[in-house]
Design a protein around this motif. Sequence first.
Motif, mmCIF file in Angstrom:
data_model
loop_
_atom_site.group_PDB
_atom_site.id
_atom_site.type_symbol
_atom_site.label_atom_id
_atom_site.label_comp_id
_atom_site.label_asym_id
_atom_site.label_seq_id
_atom_site.Cartn_x
_atom_site.Cartn_y
_atom_site.Cartn_z
ATOM 1 N N SER A 31 27.281 -4.000 33.011
ATOM 2 C CA SER A 31 28.499 -3.976 32.199
ATOM 3 C C SER A 31 28.294 -3.036 31.019
ATOM 4 O O SER A 31 27.221 -3.017 30.410
ATOM 5 C CB SER A 31 28.844 -5.388 31.706
ATOM 6 O OG SER A 31 29.932 -5.353 30.804
ATOM 7 N N LYS A 32 29.325 -2.262 30.733
ATOM 8 C CA LYS A 32 29.257 -1.344 29.592
ATOM 9 C C LYS A 32 29.716 -2.007 28.298
ATOM 10 O O LYS A 32 29.520 -1.439 27.213
ATOM 11 C CB LYS A 32 30.135 -0.118 29.873
ATOM 12 C CG LYS A 32 29.697 0.689 31.080
ATOM 13 C CD LYS A 32 30.648 1.818 31.357
ATOM 14 C CE LYS A 32 31.979 1.306 31.870
ATOM 15 N NZ LYS A 32 32.910 2.389 32.252
ATOM 16 N N GLU A 33 30.301 -3.173 28.411
ATOM 17 C CA GLU A 33 30.878 -3.812 27.232
ATOM 18 C C GLU A 33 29.836 -4.294 26.220
ATOM 19 O O GLU A 33 30.087 -4.206 25.012
ATOM 20 C CB GLU A 33 31.771 -4.983 27.660
ATOM 21 C CG GLU A 33 32.887 -4.598 28.608
ATOM 22 C CD GLU A 33 33.747 -3.467 28.063
ATOM 23 O OE1 GLU A 33 33.958 -3.407 26.840
ATOM 24 O OE2 GLU A 33 34.193 -2.633 28.866
ATOM 25 N N PRO A 34 28.676 -4.844 26.641
ATOM 26 C CA PRO A 34 27.715 -5.305 25.627
ATOM 27 C C PRO A 34 27.257 -4.210 24.672
ATOM 28 O O PRO A 34 27.115 -4.450 23.469
ATOM 29 C CB PRO A 34 26.544 -5.838 26.467
ATOM 30 C CG PRO A 34 27.171 -6.251 27.741
ATOM 31 C CD PRO A 34 28.248 -5.247 27.992
ATOM 32 N N SER A 35 27.024 -2.994 25.188
ATOM 33 C CA SER A 35 26.587 -1.907 24.305
ATOM 34 C C SER A 35 27.685 -1.543 23.310
ATOM 35 O O SER A 35 27.409 -1.276 22.130
ATOM 36 C CB SER A 35 26.197 -0.688 25.139
ATOM 37 O OG SER A 35 27.290 -0.249 25.932
ATOM 38 N N ALA A 39 27.477 -1.971 19.264
ATOM 39 C CA ALA A 39 27.746 -0.838 18.368
ATOM 40 C C ALA A 39 28.701 -1.235 17.251
ATOM 41 O O ALA A 39 28.439 -0.994 16.063
ATOM 42 C CB ALA A 39 28.312 0.326 19.170
ATOM 43 N N PHE A 40 29.807 -1.876 17.609
ATOM 44 C CA PHE A 40 30.780 -2.278 16.586
ATOM 45 C C PHE A 40 30.209 -3.362 15.675
ATOM 46 O O PHE A 40 30.482 -3.385 14.468
ATOM 47 C CB PHE A 40 32.063 -2.768 17.255
ATOM 48 C CG PHE A 40 32.999 -1.663 17.632
ATOM 49 C CD1 PHE A 40 33.865 -1.125 16.687
ATOM 50 C CD2 PHE A 40 33.018 -1.145 18.912
ATOM 51 C CE1 PHE A 40 34.732 -0.097 17.026
ATOM 52 C CE2 PHE A 40 33.881 -0.122 19.255
ATOM 53 C CZ PHE A 40 34.741 0.413 18.310
ATOM 54 N N THR A 41 29.407 -4.265 16.248
ATOM 55 C CA THR A 41 28.816 -5.324 15.431
ATOM 56 C C THR A 41 27.848 -4.755 14.406
ATOM 57 O O THR A 41 27.872 -5.135 13.224
ATOM 58 C CB THR A 41 28.083 -6.337 16.333
ATOM 59 O OG1 THR A 41 29.004 -6.868 17.292
ATOM 60 C CG2 THR A 41 27.508 -7.473 15.517
ATOM 61 N N PHE A 203 35.268 -7.315 20.771
ATOM 62 C CA PHE A 203 34.404 -6.731 21.803
ATOM 63 C C PHE A 203 33.277 -7.671 22.206
ATOM 64 O O PHE A 203 32.837 -7.659 23.359
ATOM 65 C CB PHE A 203 33.832 -5.398 21.318
ATOM 66 C CG PHE A 203 34.668 -4.214 21.704
ATOM 67 C CD1 PHE A 203 34.687 -3.772 23.018
ATOM 68 C CD2 PHE A 203 35.448 -3.549 20.769
ATOM 69 C CE1 PHE A 203 35.451 -2.686 23.385
ATOM 70 C CE2 PHE A 203 36.217 -2.460 21.128
ATOM 71 C CZ PHE A 203 36.226 -2.030 22.441
ATOM 72 N N VAL A 204 32.778 -8.482 21.270
ATOM 73 C CA VAL A 204 31.732 -9.454 21.620
ATOM 74 C C VAL A 204 32.277 -10.467 22.624
ATOM 75 O O VAL A 204 31.618 -10.793 23.631
ATOM 76 C CB VAL A 204 31.203 -10.158 20.359
ATOM 77 C CG1 VAL A 204 30.367 -11.381 20.738
ATOM 78 C CG2 VAL A 204 30.367 -9.204 19.538
ATOM 79 N N VAL A 205 33.486 -10.961 22.374
ATOM 80 C CA VAL A 205 34.103 -11.920 23.300
ATOM 81 C C VAL A 205 34.338 -11.261 24.664
ATOM 82 O O VAL A 205 34.050 -11.846 25.722
ATOM 83 C CB VAL A 205 35.419 -12.457 22.719
ATOM 84 C CG1 VAL A 205 36.123 -13.355 23.728
ATOM 85 C CG2 VAL A 205 35.150 -13.219 21.426
#
Length: 355
Positions: A31-35, A39-41, A203-205
């Motif tokens: 998944s590309k979402e965790p990265s 980044a935003f976090t 994005f974390v969710v």
Amino acid sequence: MADEQDKSQQTEEATPKREEDARKKGQIATSKEPSTAIAFTVISLIVITGLGSWFGEQMQHMLTNYLSGAVHIKATGEGMQKLLISAVTDMAMVVLPIAVPIMLLGLLVTFMVSGPVFTFETMIPKFEKISPLKGIKRLFSTKALAEFIKSVLKLVLISVACATIVSGMFSEILHTALKDPADIAALTLFGSVKITTLVAVIFVVIALADVLYQRWEHAKSLRMSKKEQRDEHKDSEGDPQLKAKIRQIQMQQAQNRMMSDVPDADVIITNPTHISIALAYDPLSPGAPRVLAKGKGHLAAKIREIAREHHIPMRENKPLARSLFKQVKVGDEIPEVLFEAIAIILAEIFRLKQR
């Protein structure tokens, strides 16, 4: 229809071997979402914490510098080019110290989610990758639909978040034309912090949900039918019929070698018809008598037949025959507990031979 039928039959969970084969081919749950979430976090944490003040001061100084007219701009092509290079350089000096660690952290998170995978399988050109029919199937697949829904969801959530924050700051934004460049920069930074923090939470969710979905989808794609599991078991363990045939051939070869040693025996101990034991003893060697061959049923009859052809003496001794058959393997020496009984028989045989 055949593909749908095959999918409907894939009701069993994937075996470890199938999962390992898929990993070797580069087929993993990724998944590309965790990265992106990381980044935003990290950006929001940097801005909120002490590093954020440094970043804000640098950005504020840069914006003030360019908006206040401190930078002399020539209205020529060369002047605009120098301005662009200067702005990009100043921005890079501020952003790169933060962007590079975020990129490395994103790669680390992706590695932790997917696990170590080193394969060139995905680089091998395949016809199905350029096939229009396969491309259309992938375009309207469940995975493509999920990616589309996820993209729309992210767009909607981020748009709503940005609109909510901007609407809350709308009155201040309207008065920016009357404010100093420093106040404009501070307001921009404040709004950016709020937007970045809210987007990071979103994005974390999304990342957590996407990781769970990708793993479920990957496990679903690797499901097997019962026939596939049986075939894999045959491939890994070997075909039972083939293994049985190999064992039969090996036993036959061992029996043939054993029967070829019977003519060298000095005596055959019998039970009298069920068991036959071929013994050999060399008085000049330091070892004890050895079992050259043994058998029950038709093997016992075969040993006696060879013994008669080569005029090898046979002696009936039921207890001794049973003990030798149970305790001694072909090629081994007899145990000490049987020395006396064997010695009596061999002494008689050797006396007959001398006569």
